[in-house]
Enzyme design. Structure first.
Site, PDB file in Angstrom:
ATOM      1  N   LYS A   1       0.812  -1.217   0.000  1.00 13.50           N
ATOM      2  CA  LYS A   1       0.000   0.000   0.000  1.00 13.50           C
ATOM      3  C   LYS A   1       0.849   1.271   0.000  1.00 13.50           C
ATOM      4  CE  LYS A   1      -0.730   0.699   4.960  1.00 13.50           C
ATOM      5  NZ  LYS A   1      -0.090   2.023   4.986  1.00 13.50           N
ATOM      6  N   THR A   2       1.990   1.248   0.713  1.00 14.95           N
ATOM      7  CA  THR A   2       2.837   2.445   0.747  1.00 14.95           C
ATOM      8  C   THR A   2       3.388   2.746  -0.637  1.00 14.95           C
ATOM      9  OG1 THR A   2       3.439   1.957   3.046  1.00 14.95           O
ATOM     10  CG2 THR A   2       4.806   3.540   1.866  1.00 14.95           C
TER      11      THR A   2
ATOM     12  N   ASP B   1      -3.963   7.767   4.194  1.00 15.02           N
ATOM     13  CA  ASP B   1      -3.428   6.438   4.487  1.00 15.02           C
ATOM     14  C   ASP B   1      -4.076   5.898   5.763  1.00 15.02           C
ATOM     15  OD1 ASP B   1      -1.821   4.200   4.287  1.00 15.02           O
ATOM     16  OD2 ASP B   1      -0.079   5.137   5.227  1.00 15.02           O
ATOM     17  N   GLU B   2      -4.133   4.569   5.894  1.00 12.21           N
ATOM     18  CA  GLU B   2      -4.692   3.918   7.093  1.00 12.21           C
ATOM     19  C   GLU B   2      -6.093   4.454   7.411  1.00 12.21           C
ATOM     20  OE1 GLU B   2      -3.279   1.409   8.209  1.00 12.21           O
ATOM     21  OE2 GLU B   2      -1.103   1.573   8.181  1.00 12.21           O
TER      22      GLU B   2
ATOM     23  N   GLN C   1      -7.830  -4.717   9.330  1.00 15.51           N
ATOM     24  CA  GLN C   1      -6.789  -4.305  10.271  1.00 15.51           C
ATOM     25  C   GLN C   1      -7.229  -3.112  11.122  1.00 15.51           C
ATOM     26  OE1 GLN C   1      -2.510  -4.751   8.946  1.00 15.51           O
ATOM     27  NE2 GLN C   1      -3.470  -4.699   6.929  1.00 15.51           N
TER      28      GLN C   1
ATOM     29  N   ARG D   1       1.913 -10.563  10.524  1.00 18.46           N
ATOM     30  CA  ARG D   1       3.259 -10.003  10.755  1.00 18.46           C
ATOM     31  C   ARG D   1       4.330 -11.020  10.332  1.00 18.46           C
ATOM     32  NH1 ARG D   1       1.913  -5.844   9.783  1.00 18.46           N
ATOM     33  NH2 ARG D   1      -0.095  -6.843   9.459  1.00 18.46           N
TER      34      ARG D   1
END
Length: 679
Positions: free
Chosen positions: A35-36, A221-222, A252, A608
């Site tokens: 995503k970044t 973002d997020e 998330q 993770r």
């Protein structure tokens, strides 16, 4: 780096998200889906198409994320700093707006920002003033209720806002008094940065129009972590153009307890008509069996948008599940397994992470690691900014920057002690109140106060003179670090530290913190474009208040909570304590939607893991000093059987396949660590 070459490296879905430039866009970015890369490439692409740099705004939640985004975008623009977009955290963006516009709301531009400890001190003072001394109420709980009211935009006048319980009632009484006190002190708290900016936009349409005209293309973002205030702020800023791209993952969303509203992302298509939805489901982080486990768990949530992670990187080892006797046995087994893997394959301890529900579960793992002499770091320990010496020194700087900040004055006035006892401070405070002046002005006029002793009066006047003198020095002198060092020497703060802490070792550590704080001011001054004392305090406040998201893993094995682990990745992950009443937490049984958030928390922990995942639970565990039976978490039953490898002898396995899986796994880790070292 060429922007066209960067776009060519994207997969089909990523490319679709980057090249959609007009109208509302929802990018559902699964864990590890890049995503970044998408949001930074999209920002660079917008500028590449000829859009003016100042018109592109990218907003995120942490300083770390903002720095990373700036770095990536700049590299794609071949270092052309004059073309870069505006990339900021929500709070930094709002702070910059308020620093220019806050006078429209009746505040002065030289406002300062209170951290949590200062908020709590102010609330204690208010509770004392209204003679509320019920010790069954924690002031932290009152602050939490007030913060929730602010994040949900509940008006000060709404007396039903906090609920009918006793805590809600007292919070409703205190909230307006707390708000008024902050305004009188010309101080904002962290929630005010967003809430007051929203108020500014709503009450002053011309100001909103200016910022809407400036920020024509907005990216967030997020987005799953946004609260009601952030949602309303972004919606106003996007205006009728609706050139809004939000990137996030509803699976998330794990911050409901601090105000994040899952509905913001789930309802985005309803709120912004004509939305294009792009799903990023290809995962570049984890092996297939790990992703199958994650998908198997999260699909049981009802409130989610359909998506399923997949990888082209192979299935990898199965998910290992181990049942221990108790908490100590669990810790011993985990550390023994880490020790064995590290010894046999010679991989770094930094490749390992132990994830648990909360930091209270770290103790047995720390003890086991120490016995094995294995290096480790615990994420979430005492913050640098919570130390007494840092708060003492910051109080001096805050009263120098904002003469109305009475709370900072009270901390600084007797640090070191100046003979201003409780009685003297009370007389000074009463004089300030009776004459409608700041406490610092009362200190200056201490000679006029009847009944204030000669020594106390002299000390107050001397302190006021000190603050006034250094206020002038900070305004005139470009070398703020030197000025600040001079202040610490004049008040003999170093000697005060040595007197306060009896052992030399403890005192030396505090003096090192003192030196580090002075160095940080000097560093800020050399790095900043237009350095100022207010600018330094803003940097300090935002770094402190965002410290949860800024934690760094250190050397050795990482011990970390689920919440702190979000955004990180590790080759080998151990998730411990996967039991009922722990995960899901027992309190979640009584709150609507809370079990689904607990499931999302487990999903975050699973994703993770890059190469191998271990999950542990116990037969019984000590709770509240008693040994009680433990029940495996319901979430374990949601992991597909075909991806599980049980290490407690309950399932037969193929030794040859296990050996092949292990060899492939460690070859991948060695390659990955080697690549990191080169970088």
């Amino acid at each position: 780096m060429d922007i066209n070459r960067e776009i060519a490296r994207l997969n089909t879905r990523q490319k679709e998200a980057v090249m959609h430039t007009e109208g509302p866009l929802l990018v559902l970015a699964g864990a590890g889906s890049g995503k970044t890369r998408v949001i930074t490439t999209r920002a660079a692409y917008l500028l590449h198409t000829g859009i003016q740099s100042g018109s592109v705004l990218a907003v995120t939640f942490t300083n770390k994320a903002a720095r990373e985004m700036k770095k990536r975008v700049l590299s794609m623009l071949n270092g052309k700093k004059n073309r870069r977009p505006v990339i900021s955290t929500f709070h930094s963006l709002c702070l910059n707006i308020l620093r220019r516009e806050i006078e429209h709301l009746g505040y002065r531009k030289d406002f300062t920002i209170y951290d949590t400890s200062e908020q709590l001190s102010l609330l204690r003072s208010i509770l004392n003033d209204i003679k509320f001394h019920d010790k069954s109420f924690k002031v932290e709980s009152v602050l939490d209720r007030i913060s929730r009211s602010k994040n949900n935009i509940i008006p000060l006048s709404d007396k039903e806002s906090s609920g009918q319980d006793d805590l809600g009632i007292i919070s409703d009484v205190v909230y307006p008094k707390y708000h008024e006190a902050l305004k009188t002190l010309n101080v904002l708290d962290f929630d005010d940065l967003l809430l007051l900016t929203l108020k500014l936009f709503r009450e002053h349409p011309a100001i909103l129009e200016n910022y809407m005209e400036r920020f024509r293309y907005i990216m967030v973002d997020e987005y799953q972590d946004t609260n009601r205030v952030q949602y309303d702020f972004i919606k106003l800023l996007a205006g009728e153009r609706k050139n809004l791209c939000v990137v996030g993952d509803d699976d998330q969303s794990i911050y409901g307890w601090r105000g994040a509203n899952l509905g913001n992302i789930l309802d985005f298509e309803k709120d912004f008509s004509g939305t294009v939805v792009v799903r990023l489901e290809q995962n570049y982080r984890s092996f297939g069996h790990i992703l199958q486990a994650a998908n198997g768990v999260i699909k049981n949530n009802k409130k989610r948008m359909d998506k399923s992670l997949w990888t082209a990187g192979g299935a990898g080892p199965r998910v290992n599940i181990f049942k221990a006797v108790d908490g100590d046995d669990e810790a011993r087994w985990v550390i023994d397994r880490i020790s064995l893997i590290q010894y046999e394959k010679r991989i770094s301890y930094e490749a390992f992470a132990i994830i648990y529900r909360a930091n209270i579960f770290s103790r047995p793992f720390e003890e086991a690691l120490r016995r094995k002499r294995i290096p480790y770091s615990v994420v979430g320990g005492t913050s640098y900014f919570d130390r007494k010496e840092i708060k003492d020194l910051a109080a001096y700087l805050k009263i120098i920057a904002n003469s109305r900040d009475d709370l900072s004055l009270l901390r600084a006035a007797n640090t070191p002690r100046r003979g201003l006892g409780h009685s003297a401070i009370r007389k000074l405070a009463d004089f300030a109140q009776d004459n409608s002046i700041s406490l610092l002005e009362a200190f200056m006029r201490a000679g006029e106060i009847t009944g204030l002793g000669t020594r106390a009066s002299g000390s107050a006047i001397e302190f006021a003179g000190l603050i006034s003198r250094y206020s002038d020095l900070f305004m005139k002198n470009r070398e703020m670090g030197k000025v600040f060092r001079s202040l610490t020497e004049e008040i003999n703060y170093r000697d005060y530290i040595y007197e306060l802490y009896k052992t030399p070792e403890a005192a030396v550590r505090r003096v090192e913190n003192l030196e580090g704080f002075i160095d940080s001011l000097s560093h800020y001054e050399t790095e900043g474009k237009s350095p100022s004392l207010h600018g330094f305090l803003e940097t300090l406040a935002l770094t402190d208040l965002l410290k949860e998201k800024e934690e760094k893993t250190g050397r050795g094995v990482t011990l970390i909570s689920f919440h702190s682990s979000k955004g990180l990745e590790f080759p080998v992950v151990f998730i411990a304590g996967v039991e009922e009443d722990i995960l899901p937490h027992k309190k979640s049984m009584y709150l609507d939607g809370a079990v689904e958030e607990e499931r999302r928390l487990f999903y975050v922990g699973i994703t993770r893991a890059m190469k191998e995942l271990y999950i542990t639970y116990t037969d019984h565990r000590v709770k509240y000093g008693k040994n009680a039976p433990a029940t495996p978490s319901r979430f374990l039953d949601e992991i597909p059987d075909e991806v599980i490898k049980r290490l407690d002898g309950t399932e037969k396995t193929d030794p040859k396949q296990d050996e092949k899986d292990a060899n492939d796994f460690f070859a991948n880790i060695q390659a990955m660590l080697g690549s990191r070292n080169k970088n």
